[in-house]
Design a protein around this motif. Sequence first.
Motif, short mmCIF file in Angstrom:
data_model
loop_
_atom_site.label_atom_id
_atom_site.label_comp_id
_atom_site.label_asym_id
_atom_site.label_seq_id
_atom_site.Cartn_x
_atom_site.Cartn_y
_atom_site.Cartn_z
N SER A 226 37.10 28.92 45.10
CA SER A 226 38.52 29.29 44.95
C SER A 226 39.40 28.50 45.90
O SER A 226 40.47 28.02 45.53
CB SER A 226 38.69 30.79 45.20
N PHE A 230 42.13 25.85 44.61
CA PHE A 230 43.54 26.07 44.89
C PHE A 230 44.17 24.85 45.54
O PHE A 230 45.23 24.39 45.13
CB PHE A 230 43.72 27.29 45.79
N PRO A 246 49.35 30.27 37.02
CA PRO A 246 48.24 30.68 37.89
C PRO A 246 46.92 30.12 37.40
O PRO A 246 46.61 30.11 36.23
CB PRO A 246 48.27 32.22 37.78
N HIS A 249 41.09 29.79 39.17
CA HIS A 249 40.36 29.87 40.43
C HIS A 249 40.60 31.21 41.12
O HIS A 249 39.83 31.60 41.99
CB HIS A 249 40.80 28.75 41.37
N PHE A 250 41.67 31.92 40.75
CA PHE A 250 41.97 33.20 41.38
C PHE A 250 41.25 34.36 40.71
O PHE A 250 41.29 35.48 41.22
CB PHE A 250 43.48 33.47 41.33
N CYS A 253 38.60 36.01 42.82
CA CYS A 253 39.19 36.75 43.93
C CYS A 253 39.64 38.13 43.47
O CYS A 253 39.45 39.14 44.17
CB CYS A 253 40.36 35.99 44.54
N LYS A 254 40.23 38.20 42.28
CA LYS A 254 40.66 39.49 41.74
C LYS A 254 39.48 40.41 41.49
O LYS A 254 39.52 41.60 41.81
CB LYS A 254 41.46 39.27 40.46
N LEU A 303 44.68 35.13 47.37
CA LEU A 303 45.57 35.54 46.28
C LEU A 303 47.04 35.46 46.70
O LEU A 303 47.91 35.23 45.85
CB LEU A 303 45.24 36.96 45.83
N LYS A 306 48.92 32.40 45.82
CA LYS A 306 49.33 32.22 44.42
C LYS A 306 50.84 32.07 44.31
O LYS A 306 51.36 31.36 43.45
CB LYS A 306 48.84 33.41 43.61
#
Length: 424
Positions: A226, A230, A246, A249-250, A253-254, A303, A306
Amino acid sequence: MGSTVIAIPDGEEVAIEEKKKFHCSLLPILSFLKETKTKHDMRRFTHCIKVGITLVLVAFLSLLDPIYKQLGENAMWAIMTVVVMFEFYAGATLSKGLNRGIGTMLGGGLGCLAATIAQEIGGIGNAIVIGTSVFIFSAAATYSRSIPSIKRQYDYGAMIFILTFNLVVVSGLHADKVVHLARERLSTILMGFVVCIFTSFLFFPVWAGDELHDSLATKFEELARSIEGFLEEYFKEISKENQCNPSFHFSCCKSLLHTKTKDEELAKFARWEPWHGKFGFSYPWNKYLQIGEVLRELATTILSLKGCLQSPRQSSETAWQSIKEPCEAAGKSLAWTLRELGGSIKKMRRCQTGDLIVSKLKSMRVELSMAMSPSTLGQLENGEGLAIANFMFSLMEMVEKVEELAKEVEELGELADFHSKQRL
């Protein structure tokens, strides 16, 4: 005079080409998810087969003449024990079985004692003793279920205790009959428990400790990807001087933010599991939960970046040249550190580059602090300086979290007695 013709691709060709590149970048992730899903489906299928085999074994044992003559209709409690007790993880099965056995014995024993005293007193004293004992023991057991430490480990046992105690006390049977009935029930429950443990532990066991260990190591790799993704997308978009949507890659993380409940459940079951494979008794599963908490904090920080991709005030490419090199170097160092720490947990070895990791993180913080110096930001416009300061502050916070992770992993290695590379 000759002329040169330059072919300019139309919009559709560019869109198709970008779509192909996007699909190629997704292939590793999709293959990993497909492999994980297939593995999980196979384990669920195996679990269903194990439950069916266990019920068949208990049913056959219950139908044997010597056992049926001894237990009679109480043999159905063995089948009920299997249905209630058999869980997906071996530790969960053992936890429920022991809770059920302990709750039944305590509830039955105290129930027999209270029933005997009530019958000895007789008359109105019988009702008083029964009512008082039911109130005291039921209220006390219910209160114990609200205590966090007991609720995590023994909630099911407390519930079985309340149920068994009340059934024995209010049954109205004589003490000798109550003892005989309790002995038969315990025999059938013990038979179901033994068959469940035998099937769960010896035939393709699913250990909660193994899953917690592997999932924690995997989270380090996901966060490393990630961070790399990013920064690559961030500076790519800055150079193009436009905003972007967005990135995928996130997504990891979520998903990582919602793993707390799952981790706590796995750690609870892992504490009940016997010595197996790489894990012995009193293994520091609490340290896994602490590391997981820091990983979720790091995912939250990632995050928060973002918003830098979606910020309406993007700085010019020239403004970012002064920080691009230290930021990309910091991102690569963070990704390398996370992979090194994840590999240390995965292979259960001491991190031989521990001193190197600490020194790199410290030097990284110094370089980022120099890039955020007032002399550098003061040359920019207010909007550009604020955007750069926000980005750099988040990056420095990530460095602090990774430094905290390095300390936690080092403590885990000491508590779990990780080996060194020299022993490999």
